[in-house]
Design an enzyme around this catalytic site. Structure first.
Site, short mmCIF file in Angstrom:
data_model
loop_
_atom_site.label_atom_id
_atom_site.label_comp_id
_atom_site.label_asym_id
_atom_site.label_seq_id
_atom_site.Cartn_x
_atom_site.Cartn_y
_atom_site.Cartn_z
N LYS A 38 0.83 -1.21 0.00
CA LYS A 38 0.00 0.00 0.00
C LYS A 38 0.86 1.27 0.00
O LYS A 38 2.08 1.21 0.25
CB LYS A 38 -0.95 -0.03 1.21
CG LYS A 38 -2.00 -1.15 1.11
CD LYS A 38 -3.06 -0.97 2.20
CE LYS A 38 -4.12 -2.05 2.10
NZ LYS A 38 -5.23 -1.83 3.08
N TYR A 52 -12.39 -2.56 -4.35
CA TYR A 52 -12.91 -2.72 -2.99
C TYR A 52 -14.43 -2.80 -2.96
O TYR A 52 -15.03 -2.53 -1.91
CB TYR A 52 -12.44 -1.55 -2.12
CG TYR A 52 -11.01 -1.67 -1.61
CD1 TYR A 52 -10.56 -2.79 -0.92
CD2 TYR A 52 -10.11 -0.61 -1.78
CE1 TYR A 52 -9.27 -2.87 -0.43
CE2 TYR A 52 -8.82 -0.69 -1.29
CZ TYR A 52 -8.41 -1.82 -0.61
OH TYR A 52 -7.13 -1.90 -0.12
N ASN A 80 -2.45 0.13 6.53
CA ASN A 80 -2.00 -1.10 7.18
C ASN A 80 -1.03 -1.90 6.29
O ASN A 80 -1.06 -3.13 6.26
CB ASN A 80 -3.20 -1.96 7.63
CG ASN A 80 -4.07 -2.43 6.47
OD1 ASN A 80 -3.84 -2.03 5.34
ND2 ASN A 80 -5.04 -3.27 6.75
N HIS A 91 -2.20 -5.41 1.44
CA HIS A 91 -3.48 -6.09 1.21
C HIS A 91 -3.16 -7.46 0.62
O HIS A 91 -2.21 -7.60 -0.14
CB HIS A 91 -4.32 -5.29 0.20
CG HIS A 91 -5.47 -6.06 -0.36
ND1 HIS A 91 -6.71 -6.08 0.25
CD2 HIS A 91 -5.57 -6.87 -1.45
CE1 HIS A 91 -7.52 -6.86 -0.45
NE2 HIS A 91 -6.86 -7.35 -1.49
N GLU A 119 -9.58 -9.07 -8.23
CA GLU A 119 -8.56 -8.06 -7.93
C GLU A 119 -7.46 -8.07 -8.99
O GLU A 119 -6.99 -7.00 -9.41
CB GLU A 119 -7.96 -8.34 -6.54
CG GLU A 119 -8.95 -8.11 -5.42
CD GLU A 119 -8.48 -8.65 -4.08
OE1 GLU A 119 -9.28 -8.59 -3.12
OE2 GLU A 119 -7.33 -9.13 -3.99
P1 CMP Z 1 -7.43 -4.61 3.18
O1 CMP Z 1 -6.74 -5.91 3.45
O2 CMP Z 1 -6.93 -3.77 2.09
O3 CMP Z 1 -8.99 -4.87 2.92
C1 CMP Z 1 -9.99 -4.02 3.34
C2 CMP Z 1 -9.45 -2.86 4.09
O4 CMP Z 1 -10.42 -2.13 4.79
C3 CMP Z 1 -8.48 -3.30 5.13
O5 CMP Z 1 -7.32 -3.75 4.52
C4 CMP Z 1 -8.32 -2.02 5.94
O6 CMP Z 1 -7.32 -1.19 5.38
C5 CMP Z 1 -9.69 -1.39 5.76
N1 CMP Z 1 -10.46 -1.37 6.98
C6 CMP Z 1 -10.97 -2.38 7.66
N2 CMP Z 1 -11.62 -1.94 8.75
C7 CMP Z 1 -11.52 -0.59 8.73
C8 CMP Z 1 -11.98 0.44 9.57
N3 CMP Z 1 -12.69 0.17 10.67
N4 CMP Z 1 -11.66 1.70 9.23
C9 CMP Z 1 -10.95 1.97 8.10
N5 CMP Z 1 -10.49 1.02 7.26
C10 CMP Z 1 -10.77 -0.25 7.58
#
Ligand code: CMP
Length: 134
Positions: free
Chosen positions: A11, A51, A114, A117, A128
């Site tokens: 990311k 997404y 985070n 992904h 995806e």
């Molecule tokens: P990802 O693995 O990219 O898939 C979905 C994403 O949603 C996840 O990583 C997080 O980055 C995001 N996500 C999940 N929960 C929350 C939340 N409560 N607030 C903001 N982003 C979220």
């Protein structure tokens, strides 16, 4: 045990912090093969498509906005049980809860930001990878 493919995105937070090499090295050392690799700049439209499973979640706008905030590195990995094993290696979604030794646990503290992904199913992988590699 089944040879599978999965898609990861490094990311924008991790790309900006120049963690790409370290993260890819973990997957190579584990035994996965890098089948495809590219940088990618999401448009809002492509991010919404990527997404779409989360489109009714309260954090959808934040999620789309974050993934569009900078370049990502997309990679297709291939190996035994790739989907579940890669998910174990990346750790829990909330980086502050992710265990040390996982990628999020070692490199991050955020939720949208985070680090990485990974596809959560074969269906997600197909969808995806079509968005990012076609
Ligand atoms: P990802 O693995 O990219 O898939 C979905 C994403 O949603 C996840 O990583 C997080 O980055 C995001 N996500 C999940 N929960 C929350 C939340 N409560 N607030 C903001 N982003 C979220």
């Amino acid at each position: 045990m089944e040879v599978e493919q999965t898609l990861i995105l490094i990311k924008p937070d991790a790309f900006k912090r120049k963690l790409t090499g370290k993260i890819l090295q973990r997957f190579e050392e584990k035994g996965f093969n890098i089948m495809q690799l590219r940088t990618y700049d999401f448009t809002t439209e492509k991010a919404q498509e990527f997404y779409s499973i989360h489109k009714n979640k309260p954090f959808f706008h934040e999620l789309v906005s974050f993934i569009c905030s900078g370049t990502v590195v997309a990679c297709i990995l291939d190996g035994n049980n790739a989907i579940s094993t890669v998910r174990i290696m990346i750790g829990l979604t909330k980086s502050f809860d992710a265990s040390p030794g996982t990628i999020r646990g070692d490199f991050g503290l955020g939720i949208s930001d985070n680090i990485i992904h990974a596809s959560d199913s074969h269906e997600s992988f197909i969808k995806e990878s079509t968005v990012v590699f076609s």
